[in-house]
Enzyme design. Sequence first.
Site, short mmCIF file in Angstrom:
data_model
loop_
_atom_site.label_atom_id
_atom_site.label_comp_id
_atom_site.label_asym_id
_atom_site.label_seq_id
_atom_site.Cartn_x
_atom_site.Cartn_y
_atom_site.Cartn_z
N ASP A 92 0.86 -1.18 0.00
CA ASP A 92 0.00 0.00 0.00
C ASP A 92 0.90 1.23 0.00
OD1 ASP A 92 0.94 0.36 2.57
OD2 ASP A 92 -0.94 -0.18 3.55
N GLY A 95 -0.87 5.82 2.88
CA GLY A 95 -1.90 6.80 3.19
C GLY A 95 -2.75 6.41 4.37
N PHE A 96 -3.16 5.14 4.45
CA PHE A 96 -4.01 4.71 5.56
C PHE A 96 -3.25 4.76 6.88
CE2 PHE A 96 -5.64 1.46 8.45
CZ PHE A 96 -6.94 1.92 8.60
N ASP A 146 -3.23 8.18 -1.32
CA ASP A 146 -4.59 8.70 -1.20
C ASP A 146 -4.82 9.18 0.22
OD1 ASP A 146 -4.53 6.23 0.02
OD2 ASP A 146 -6.57 5.68 -0.55
N GLY A 221 -11.01 3.09 1.78
CA GLY A 221 -11.86 3.92 2.62
C GLY A 221 -13.13 3.25 3.08
N ASP A 271 -7.12 -7.95 1.91
CA ASP A 271 -6.11 -8.05 2.96
C ASP A 271 -6.75 -7.57 4.26
OD1 ASP A 271 -4.70 -5.28 4.07
OD2 ASP A 271 -5.79 -5.01 2.19
#
Length: 376
Positions: A92, A95-96, A146, A221, A271
């Site tokens: 990834d 961002g998260f 993001d 999201g 995931d």
Amino acid sequence: MKFELQHTDPQTSARAGKITTDHGEILTPIFMPVGTVGSVKGLHFRDVADDARAQIILGNTYHLYLRPGREVLQAAGGLHKFNGWTRPILTDSGGFQVFSLSQNRKFSEEGVTFRSHIDGSKHLFTPENVVDTQRIIGSDIMMALDECPPGEADYAYAKKSLDMTMRWLRRGIKHFDETEPLYGHSQTFFPIVQGAAHRELRTRAANEVAEMGREGNAIGGLAVGEPTEKMYEMVELVNGILPTDRPRYLMGVGTPVNLLENIALGVDMFDCVMPTRNGRNGMIFTSEGIINLRNEKWKMDFSPLDPNGTSFVDSAYSRAYVRHLFVANEMLGALIASEHNIAFYLNLVGQARQHIIAGDFREWKEMMVKKLVVRL
């Protein structure tokens, strides 16, 4: 990367396919164990690959960027050589993690400034340097930077966030297309559909992402605070727009039931940290329901962890023994439960694939959902 859509279920939107990367094939639908810092927490890769039969793992750009760092990873020749995992890796963008871990972050047109959760040092992620970091990691599939708004974000916040995410996406794609892999294997770049729980925003984002024509697409999201039914609504909406000839990756989801319901809606890749996180705390998922191994009721239960399980640990250890390990604070208990849960998730999506091919996925899914929610 190549994707071959092999079967579609006649009664749902479930699909069976094959992703081909330079590090191997991935049969979908697939669950990807989370290897946050380059390891699936507590497990040897031989157990993840051979016993649990994982075909791909996920790494976290945020964590790998902070530790061991880009210099170490590049000197090692990328994450595959650094950690010894020879099969595909997806990363990834970080961002998260910035959204969830950093209490001091600031989003701007340039990118996101944040402080490390390790030592408080200040860093900047941009759409471009996140691509560079994932080039250094050497993942087979990399994600766009993001912003992940909270599930309850109102329309104004979600729109502002999505507008910036889409501008970042175009910059990330441009930079990806202008750079090359570092280690001789190909890499691919997935956009992420955001938009919180707002149908108008999700529709717009999915249409724009579909027009970009990348080799695969992600949905982000979700499972961040919104009701489960709203998650399913957004997934169904987005998958009705994203191209059918590209894999669809639902990020960070979820329970075994979540997996089956979203497979029915056309998701190919998943995931989640739940199998290992819950396993470390004594919760295991089985074909007959959920077990809390710390409970007294398992003290004299010498039956296998899951009589229908497919991994080594399912038949090698009894519920009573693994409960004893947890009560005694012996680390082996957490390792056994984690390995069992990873194997259970992978077996579950493998069974889903078989039933999609056989044409009876819906009936099987409805039967399994009833079992999987039971707390034994």
